[in-house]
Design a protein around this motif. Structure first.
Motif, short mmCIF file in Angstrom:
data_model
loop_
_atom_site.label_atom_id
_atom_site.label_comp_id
_atom_site.label_asym_id
_atom_site.label_seq_id
_atom_site.Cartn_x
_atom_site.Cartn_y
_atom_site.Cartn_z
N GLU A 217 0.83 -1.21 0.00
CA GLU A 217 0.00 0.00 0.00
C GLU A 217 0.87 1.26 0.00
O GLU A 217 0.54 2.25 -0.67
CB GLU A 217 -0.94 0.00 1.20
CG GLU A 217 -1.76 1.27 1.38
CD GLU A 217 -2.67 1.61 0.22
OE1 GLU A 217 -3.17 2.75 0.17
OE2 GLU A 217 -2.91 0.74 -0.65
N LEU A 306 -7.94 -4.71 1.40
CA LEU A 306 -7.43 -4.98 2.73
C LEU A 306 -6.21 -4.11 3.02
O LEU A 306 -6.03 -3.62 4.14
CB LEU A 306 -7.06 -6.46 2.87
CG LEU A 306 -6.43 -6.89 4.19
CD1 LEU A 306 -7.39 -6.64 5.35
CD2 LEU A 306 -6.03 -8.37 4.14
N LYS A 309 -7.25 -0.61 4.09
CA LYS A 309 -7.79 -0.62 5.44
C LYS A 309 -6.69 -0.82 6.47
O LYS A 309 -6.64 -0.13 7.51
CB LYS A 309 -8.85 -1.71 5.58
CG LYS A 309 -9.52 -1.73 6.95
CD LYS A 309 -10.63 -2.76 7.01
CE LYS A 309 -11.32 -2.75 8.38
NZ LYS A 309 -12.41 -3.75 8.47
N ASP A 310 -5.79 -1.76 6.21
CA ASP A 310 -4.69 -2.05 7.13
C ASP A 310 -3.83 -0.81 7.33
O ASP A 310 -3.49 -0.43 8.46
CB ASP A 310 -3.84 -3.19 6.57
CG ASP A 310 -2.91 -3.80 7.61
OD1 ASP A 310 -2.81 -3.26 8.74
OD2 ASP A 310 -2.28 -4.83 7.31
N GLU A 312 -4.62 2.32 6.93
CA GLU A 312 -5.35 3.36 7.66
C GLU A 312 -5.44 3.03 9.15
O GLU A 312 -5.31 3.93 10.00
CB GLU A 312 -6.75 3.51 7.06
CG GLU A 312 -6.74 4.14 5.67
CD GLU A 312 -8.12 4.18 5.04
OE1 GLU A 312 -9.04 3.52 5.58
OE2 GLU A 312 -8.28 4.86 4.00
N VAL A 313 -5.64 1.75 9.48
CA VAL A 313 -5.67 1.35 10.88
C VAL A 313 -4.32 1.62 11.54
O VAL A 313 -4.25 2.15 12.66
CB VAL A 313 -6.04 -0.14 11.02
CG1 VAL A 313 -5.81 -0.63 12.46
CG2 VAL A 313 -7.49 -0.37 10.62
#
Length: 321
Positions: A217, A306, A309-310, A312-313
């Motif tokens: 990412e 995924l 999202k990963d 951003e978390v």
């Protein structure tokens, strides 16, 4: 099958060890750092966990190429010893020790702030520091200690230094992962130590999966900047990463590994390749095996949604509130 499987399935021990030997012999000639003439004079590099094992040999290689090398280490005494050794072997006096505990977000922030104050450029960042087999522990940041050390600390460090890296382009970010990422799972409650099974390398596998996912990412977000990000499997390597495992596990591993597994110097090759090889220019968002070959990562590591999202978390977890 990994070395841990060998411990609990003796019937595979001989065949797996012989296979490891054959593969090791076959792969020796693929890429040789000593035959690579790339020089790094005028380039600034950072290697985390550079006082021992793979990180030490990566730093040594960069120093031999004339780079300014910043050894990011947790132990001052061991870091100082490694620093002296690297300077002596390479004749490069532009090698420096900076202390950081990547499991502590405050320590990472302090380290990054010093780098941003002292350094005008950063051309290569190698996130090498990592642990395996730690018992359950929660850091003062509320993070599970293995996840903090192997993923969230390096994730924060990279993001804090990202603007400097961008200004230094072309530049490269290399994150050490593991083939074991294919056995990992994504559960965001893991970051806080929940729903984890502390058995051998299970937690380690999860952290290494996050390494690959977030590297991919990051590479996507860096498109067009001249900065590349790759993840690497160093191989089955004789290092101190098992120091937290039971004595019997370490004894068996060391016995088999003495004959068949890679040395730390050999384990550093794939990371050095991604960091300096001319043919790696512009290659980003990829995963490389221990023989320096481009390899398809596990299915979860290829899930683009995924990955978003990963990432951003992880940003939220490492942000200073």
């Amino acid at each position: 099958m990994t070395w841990l499987d060998i411990l609990y399935h003796p019937i595979w021990a001989v065949s797996t060890a012989l296979l490891a030997l054959v593969v090791r012999i076959q792969r020796r000639g693929r890429w040789d750092p000593q035959a690579c003439t790339v020089q790094l004079k005028g380039k600034t590099t950072i290697v985390t966990g550079a006082n021992t094992g793979i990180g030490k040999f990566i730093a040594l290689d960069f120093a031999r190429r004339g780079a300014r090398v910043i050894m990011a280490c947790r132990s001052e005494s061991r870091g100082t010893a490694a620093l002296g050794e690297i300077r002596e072997k390479t004749g490069n006096s532009d090698v420096h020790l900076r202390l950081v505990d990547v499991s502590s977000l405050d320590s990472v922030r302090e380290f990054a702030a010093r780098i941003l104050e002292e350094e005008k450029a950063l051309h290569i960042l190698v996130n090498n520091a990592g642990v395996s087999g730690l018992p359950r522990g929660i850091t003062k940041d509320g993070l599970e200690v293995s996840f903090a050390t192997n993923h969230l600390g390096p994730f924060l460090l990279t993001n804090l230094l990202l603007d400097l890296i961008k200004r230094s382009a072309p530049a490269r970010i290399v994150n050490l992962s593991s083939v074991n990422h294919k056995k990992g799972h994504v559960d965001f409650s893991h970051f806080h130590g929940e729903n984890l099974t502390y058995y051998m390398d299970k937690v380690y596998n999860h952290t290494k999966l996050h390494n690959v996912i977030c590297t991919n990412e990051l590479a996507r977000r860096l498109e067009g900047t001249g900065v590349t990000a790759t993840s690497v499997h160093p191989g089955i390597v004789m290092t101190e990463v098992l120091r937290h495992y039971p004595l019997i596990v370490r004894l068996i591993f060391n016995l088999i590994g003495f004959f068949f597994f890679k040395s730390a110097e050999e384990g550093a090759v794939s990371s050095i390749y991604c960091a300096v090889a001319e043919e790696m220019e512009g290659i980003t968002g990829k995963y490389f095996d221990c023989d320096c070959s481009l390899t398809l990562p596990g299915p979860l590591a290829r899930d683009a949604a995924l990955a978003v999202k990963d990432f951003e978390v992880c940003e939220r977890l490492t942000s200073k509130l």
